[in-house]
Design a protein around this motif. Structure first.
Motif, PDB file in Angstrom:
ATOM      1  N   VAL A  76      39.944  59.559  72.802  1.00 38.67           N
ATOM      2  CA  VAL A  76      39.767  60.741  71.970  1.00 38.67           C
ATOM      3  C   VAL A  76      40.265  60.412  70.572  1.00 38.67           C
ATOM      4  N   ARG A  77      39.460  60.743  69.560  1.00 41.97           N
ATOM      5  CA  ARG A  77      39.870  60.526  68.171  1.00 41.97           C
ATOM      6  C   ARG A  77      40.575  61.772  67.646  1.00 41.97           C
ATOM      7  N   HIS A  78      41.735  61.558  67.044  1.00 44.89           N
ATOM      8  CA  HIS A  78      42.484  62.665  66.457  1.00 44.89           C
ATOM      9  C   HIS A  78      42.533  62.572  64.937  1.00 44.89           C
ATOM     10  N   GLY A  79      41.620  61.825  64.348  1.00 44.78           N
ATOM     11  CA  GLY A  79      41.598  61.710  62.894  1.00 44.78           C
ATOM     12  C   GLY A  79      42.111  60.359  62.420  1.00 44.78           C
ATOM     13  N   THR A  80      42.150  60.198  61.115  1.00 43.70           N
ATOM     14  CA  THR A  80      42.539  58.921  60.528  1.00 43.70           C
ATOM     15  C   THR A  80      43.618  59.123  59.464  1.00 43.70           C
ATOM     16  N   GLN A  81      44.301  58.026  59.152  1.00 41.44           N
ATOM     17  CA  GLN A  81      45.303  57.993  58.103  1.00 41.44           C
ATOM     18  C   GLN A  81      45.045  56.771  57.222  1.00 41.44           C
ATOM     19  N   PRO A 136      46.595  47.251  68.235  1.00 40.98           N
ATOM     20  CA  PRO A 136      45.599  47.042  69.297  1.00 40.98           C
ATOM     21  C   PRO A 136      45.806  47.885  70.555  1.00 40.98           C
ATOM     22  N   GLN A 137      47.034  48.053  71.035  1.00 45.81           N
ATOM     23  CA  GLN A 137      47.260  48.773  72.290  1.00 45.81           C
ATOM     24  C   GLN A 137      48.087  50.042  72.085  1.00 45.81           C
ATOM     25  N   SER A 138      48.076  50.565  70.864  1.00 44.15           N
ATOM     26  CA  SER A 138      48.852  51.773  70.592  1.00 44.15           C
ATOM     27  C   SER A 138      48.040  53.019  70.926  1.00 44.15           C
ATOM     28  N   VAL A 139      48.746  54.063  71.371  1.00 41.33           N
ATOM     29  CA  VAL A 139      48.133  55.343  71.727  1.00 41.33           C
ATOM     30  C   VAL A 139      48.852  56.433  70.947  1.00 41.33           C
ATOM     31  N   HIS A 140      48.069  57.301  70.261  1.00 42.05           N
ATOM     32  CA  HIS A 140      48.659  58.342  69.437  1.00 42.05           C
ATOM     33  C   HIS A 140      47.947  59.661  69.717  1.00 42.05           C
ATOM     34  N   HIS A 141      48.748  60.690  69.947  1.00 42.88           N
ATOM     35  CA  HIS A 141      48.201  61.993  70.328  1.00 42.88           C
ATOM     36  C   HIS A 141      47.861  62.865  69.125  1.00 42.88           C
ATOM     37  N   GLN A 184      42.800  54.829  62.835  1.00 46.92           N
ATOM     38  CA  GLN A 184      42.489  55.928  63.743  1.00 46.92           C
ATOM     39  C   GLN A 184      43.659  56.259  64.664  1.00 46.92           C
ATOM     40  N   ALA A 185      43.881  57.542  64.835  1.00 46.71           N
ATOM     41  CA  ALA A 185      44.828  58.023  65.848  1.00 46.71           C
ATOM     42  C   ALA A 185      44.044  58.174  67.146  1.00 46.71           C
ATOM     43  N   LEU A 186      44.080  57.133  67.968  1.00 49.69           N
ATOM     44  CA  LEU A 186      43.291  57.104  69.196  1.00 49.69           C
ATOM     45  C   LEU A 186      44.168  57.447  70.394  1.00 49.69           C
ATOM     46  N   ASP A 187      43.684  58.366  71.192  1.00 50.45           N
ATOM     47  CA  ASP A 187      44.370  58.778  72.418  1.00 50.45           C
ATOM     48  C   ASP A 187      43.479  58.413  73.600  1.00 50.45           C
ATOM     49  N   ARG A 188      44.062  58.251  74.772  1.00 49.89           N
ATOM     50  CA  ARG A 188      43.310  57.964  75.991  1.00 49.89           C
ATOM     51  C   ARG A 188      43.243  59.207  76.858  1.00 49.89           C
ATOM     52  N   THR A 189      42.150  59.346  77.577  1.00 52.32           N
ATOM     53  CA  THR A 189      41.927  60.559  78.378  1.00 52.32           C
ATOM     54  C   THR A 189      42.707  60.536  79.686  1.00 52.32           C
ATOM     55  N   GLN A 190      43.250  59.386  80.075  1.00 49.42           N
ATOM     56  CA  GLN A 190      44.007  59.268  81.315  1.00 49.42           C
ATOM     57  C   GLN A 190      45.261  58.436  81.056  1.00 49.42           C
ATOM     58  N   PRO A 191      46.307  58.601  81.880  1.00 50.52           N
ATOM     59  CA  PRO A 191      47.564  57.868  81.659  1.00 50.52           C
ATOM     60  C   PRO A 191      47.363  56.354  81.770  1.00 50.52           C
ATOM     61  N   LEU A 192      48.179  55.616  81.005  1.00 52.86           N
ATOM     62  CA  LEU A 192      48.129  54.161  81.053  1.00 52.86           C
ATOM     63  C   LEU A 192      48.819  53.658  82.312  1.00 52.86           C
TER      64      LEU A 192
END
Length: 358
Positions: free
Chosen positions: A205-210, A305-310, A181-189
């Motif tokens: 926020v989910r931006h889809g999968t690969q 585990p702690q990656s964020v992707h827009h 999953q390309a998972l993004d967070r709604t607020q800055p880390l």
């Protein structure tokens, strides 16, 4: 007159146990060092050679060599030391050991404190008993018996490839990891600070999968990979075309699972056009046989585990960069399950299949 160093001969069980102690990260360092001494002695090295290679006093090497020659594996353990006698006798130890192996009421498992209250003992005492007994109620391991009627033949075929690869051939482990999953967070880390861990919001926020397709070369540990939108037969065969082109004029033995896209008519037709490639299917419900799963574990623990992707594109680029960086420092993958352990797995699986016929 100097002592004559005893000759060390190992059977299969002893050698497997010593190798396990030497390689396992949870093994105490003193026991791992003693295992190295014995393995080197069994390999024909003298005490002087072992002491020089391991930077140890020769008297230390001689001691553990003689202890093993006299008492076997048990001789490598520390002998009982003098000190204050045990406060609780064998009866109390047996009660604690028996109770911790039973299911508690209204709880899924025992903790040290709940068990201590149950047994009316200090929690430090119960903790020491559990550690000494090797009982770990907080841990849970998973397993799955394979229903595959050809389990033994497939397992031994793949294990044989790992342990004795064919000459002038490459052994590759191919597998797919869908749904990344390309998972993004709604607020800055919030960054890591002294006394404060790295923090992020629990809203995402989910931006889809690969889907990641990989071919692991066990002799080097290098990974050839592609990132696709989905796991399809067309994508799999296109990836295999790239694998064949990456290893031209080489005989390829490919370990993969029993997914439909790996053995459907299109895959069989592709194999017919590539006689230098041979597929070796793993047993059903036995993904642990495919060493590509080890790489996926590395990716899952270190990369995701702690990656964020827009976006999916950002995730795709991240996966490519992770694999490129991994290949710079990778090492060979080694199959560690010896004949004794494989035999136990085979016998347990056969017993399960006999008791649960399909």
């Amino acid at each position: 007159m100097s002592r004559v160093a005893p000759h060390i001969t190992l059977d299969a069980v002893q050698e497997e146990q010593l190798q396990t102690w030497m390689k396992a990260p949870s093994t105490p360092q003193n026991l791992a060092l003693r295992s190295r001494i014995v393995l080197a002695a069994a390999g024909g090295q003298s005490n002087q050679q072992i002491a020089s290679n391991l930077s140890l006093p020769q008297i230390t090497v001689s001691k553990w060599r003689r202890r093993f020659a006299s008492h076997g594996l048990e001789g490598l353990q520390d002998a009982p030391r003098s000190g204050r006698p045990l406060k609780h006798g064998a009866e109390v130890w047996q009660k604690v050991q028996h109770r911790v192996c039973q299911q508690p009421k209204f709880q899924s498992r025992w903790s040290v404190r709940t068990l201590a209250r149950e047994m009316n003992l200090p929690s430090s005492t119960v903790h020491g008993m559990l550690v000494a007994s090797g009982l770990q109620p907080h841990r849970l391991r998973t397993f799955t018996f394979s229903p595959d009627p050809d389990f033994e033949a497939k397992l031994l075929d793949v294990a044989g490839l790992y342990l004795n690869p064919p000459e002038n051939a490459l052994v590759l482990c191919v597998d797919e990891k869908p749904g990344i999953q390309a998972l993004d967070r709604t607020q800055p880390l919030l960054p890591l600070r002294a006394k404060r861990p790295r923090s992020w919001t629990n809203e995402y926020v989910r931006h889809g999968t690969q889907t990641l397709l990989t071919a692991l070369e066990i002799a080097t540990g290098r990974v050839l990979a592609e990132v696709k939108q989905r796991r399809t037969s067309v994508n799999f065969l296109q990836f295999m075309n790239r694998v064949v082109a990456h290893f031209p004029q080489r005989e390829l033995h490919v370990v993969l699972d029993n997914l439909n896209i790996h053995n459907n008519p299109a895959a069989q037709h592709w194999l017919g056009r590539h006689p230098q490639v041979r597929f070796h299917p793993t047993p059903t419900h036995a993904s642990w046989v495919n060493l590509a799963e080890c790489f996926f574990s590395i990716l899952t623990r270190r990369g995701l585990p702690q990656s964020v992707h827009h976006s999916k594109r950002e995730l795709k680029e991240y996966l490519r960069q992770f694999i490129d960086h991994y290949n710079e420092s990778c090492s060979p993958f080694v199959w560690t399950k010896g004949p004794e352990r494989l035999q136990r797995i085979i016998e347990s699986t056969q017993q399960y299949q006999a008791e649960h016929p399909r």
